[in-house]
Motif scaffolding. Structure first.
Motif, PDB file in Angstrom:
ATOM      1  N   LYS A 107       0.894  -1.201   0.072  1.00  0.00           N
ATOM      2  CA  LYS A 107       0.002  -0.157  -0.106  1.00  0.00           C
ATOM      3  C   LYS A 107       1.081   1.196  -0.052  1.00  0.00           C
ATOM      4  O   LYS A 107       1.816   1.345   0.898  1.00  0.00           O
ATOM      5  CB  LYS A 107      -0.861   0.100   1.265  1.00  0.00           C
ATOM      6  CG  LYS A 107      -1.780   1.075   1.292  1.00  0.00           C
ATOM      7  CD  LYS A 107      -2.669   1.030   2.839  1.00  0.00           C
ATOM      8  CE  LYS A 107      -3.744   2.366   2.703  1.00  0.00           C
ATOM      9  NZ  LYS A 107      -4.387   1.971   3.833  1.00  0.00           N
ATOM     10  N   LEU A 108       0.448   2.192  -0.927  1.00  0.00           N
ATOM     11  CA  LEU A 108       1.267   3.380  -0.964  1.00  0.00           C
ATOM     12  C   LEU A 108       0.507   4.510  -1.043  1.00  0.00           C
ATOM     13  O   LEU A 108      -0.258   4.786  -1.984  1.00  0.00           O
ATOM     14  CB  LEU A 108       2.248   3.433  -2.228  1.00  0.00           C
ATOM     15  CG  LEU A 108       3.265   4.209  -2.450  1.00  0.00           C
ATOM     16  CD1 LEU A 108       4.364   4.274  -1.407  1.00  0.00           C
ATOM     17  CD2 LEU A 108       4.041   4.138  -3.891  1.00  0.00           C
ATOM     18  N   GLY A 109       0.430   5.517   0.112  1.00  0.00           N
ATOM     19  CA  GLY A 109      -0.216   6.668   0.098  1.00  0.00           C
ATOM     20  C   GLY A 109      -0.038   7.622  -0.957  1.00  0.00           C
ATOM     21  O   GLY A 109      -1.023   8.122  -1.420  1.00  0.00           O
ATOM     22  N   THR A 110       1.158   7.986  -1.127  1.00  0.00           N
ATOM     23  CA  THR A 110       1.698   8.728  -2.228  1.00  0.00           C
ATOM     24  C   THR A 110       2.729   8.329  -3.143  1.00  0.00           C
ATOM     25  O   THR A 110       3.507   7.293  -2.556  1.00  0.00           O
ATOM     26  CB  THR A 110       1.945  10.289  -1.786  1.00  0.00           C
ATOM     27  OG1 THR A 110       3.122  10.086  -0.874  1.00  0.00           O
ATOM     28  CG2 THR A 110       0.898  10.919  -0.773  1.00  0.00           C
ATOM     29  N   SER A 111       3.103   8.957  -4.101  1.00  0.00           N
ATOM     30  CA  SER A 111       4.147   8.307  -5.100  1.00  0.00           C
ATOM     31  C   SER A 111       5.299   8.420  -4.542  1.00  0.00           C
ATOM     32  O   SER A 111       6.265   7.770  -4.750  1.00  0.00           O
ATOM     33  CB  SER A 111       4.072   8.883  -6.722  1.00  0.00           C
ATOM     34  OG  SER A 111       4.362  10.507  -6.180  1.00  0.00           O
ATOM     35  N   ASP A 112       5.770   9.285  -3.596  1.00  0.00           N
ATOM     36  CA  ASP A 112       6.937   9.553  -2.862  1.00  0.00           C
ATOM     37  C   ASP A 112       6.958   9.040  -1.444  1.00  0.00           C
ATOM     38  O   ASP A 112       7.879   9.325  -0.679  1.00  0.00           O
ATOM     39  CB  ASP A 112       7.200  10.954  -3.028  1.00  0.00           C
ATOM     40  CG  ASP A 112       6.366  11.919  -2.159  1.00  0.00           C
ATOM     41  OD1 ASP A 112       5.429  11.631  -2.087  1.00  0.00           O
ATOM     42  OD2 ASP A 112       6.736  13.171  -2.076  1.00  0.00           O
ATOM     43  N   GLY A 113       5.871   8.312  -1.205  1.00  0.00           N
ATOM     44  CA  GLY A 113       5.847   8.019   0.307  1.00  0.00           C
ATOM     45  C   GLY A 113       6.344   6.616   0.609  1.00  0.00           C
ATOM     46  O   GLY A 113       7.065   5.992  -0.531  1.00  0.00           O
TER      47      GLY A 113
END
Length: 198
Positions: free
Chosen positions: A111-117
């Motif tokens: 799971k990735l909240g934002t592309s840079d997270g």
């Protein structure tokens, strides 16, 4: 009972990779693991991503590809994984690279909240064993190439999806190896597979 996924990526029947795969699958089954064994080439797993499969943040959508859907459901149930493949150009064969890109998708494996997270790994499989064959001597692999397969599995792929215990063994050099050496490698592969369950 533990559940282990074993994935082979080599297109030639009778290859040493096939022998390693067979030995590992048998050892795990003999030790009581529920083994889900996949010869990706023989199964005709399609390596190519579709345009709809390039999402990296939002959870993957349902796929009409029944084989792909089955792999995604299955990988979420595993306690451990084993990957058997040759070192080709410092990479896994295309079928396994495609499996990683199409199966280990957001909402299934991470799971990735934002592309840079920072990703949150979703797989419950805490352990993985990577068994590679190679015709490159170890010192050349490390000094000239930086052992790219180590980076791929131990830094880029498996920790990203929540696998914290990554073990890797390389059998080399295969082309000029004797029958006795190959037999010893198969025993070693069995030992590492057995250790994966403890």
């Amino acid at each position: 009972m533990s559940r282990t996924g074993v994935y082979l990526a080599h297109p030639r029947p009778g290859s040493f990779n096939h022998a390693v795969f067979d030995a590992v699958v048998q050892e795990l089954r003999d030790r009581g693991s529920d083994v889900l064994a996949h010869d990706l080439c023989a199964e005709g797993f399609a390596a190519g991503l579709t345009a709809d499969e390039t999402e990296t943040v939002r959870s993957a959508t349902d796929t009409p590809d029944a084989q792909l859907a089955s792999h995604r459901v299955e990988v979420a149930t595993l306690d451990a994984m084993v990957f058997v493949h040759p070192n080709w150009w410092g990479m896994p064969p295309a079928v396994l690279t495609g499996w990683v890109q199409r199966v280990l998708v957001p909402g299934v494996a991470y799971k990735l909240g934002t592309s840079d997270g920072e990703p949150q790994g979703l797989l419950k499989a805490g352990r993985a064993l990577v068994l590679n064959t190679s015709d490159t001597p170890a010192d050349r692999e490390a000094d000239e190439f930086g052992d790219p397969l180590h980076r791929i599995w131990s830094a880029c792929v498996l920790p990203y999806v929540g696998v914290t215990d990554v073990r890797r063994v390389v059998f080399r050099t295969v082309t000029d190896s004797s029958d006795e050496t190959r037999a010893s490698w198969l025993r070693e592969a069995r030992e590492h597979a057995r250790a994966l369950l403890t």
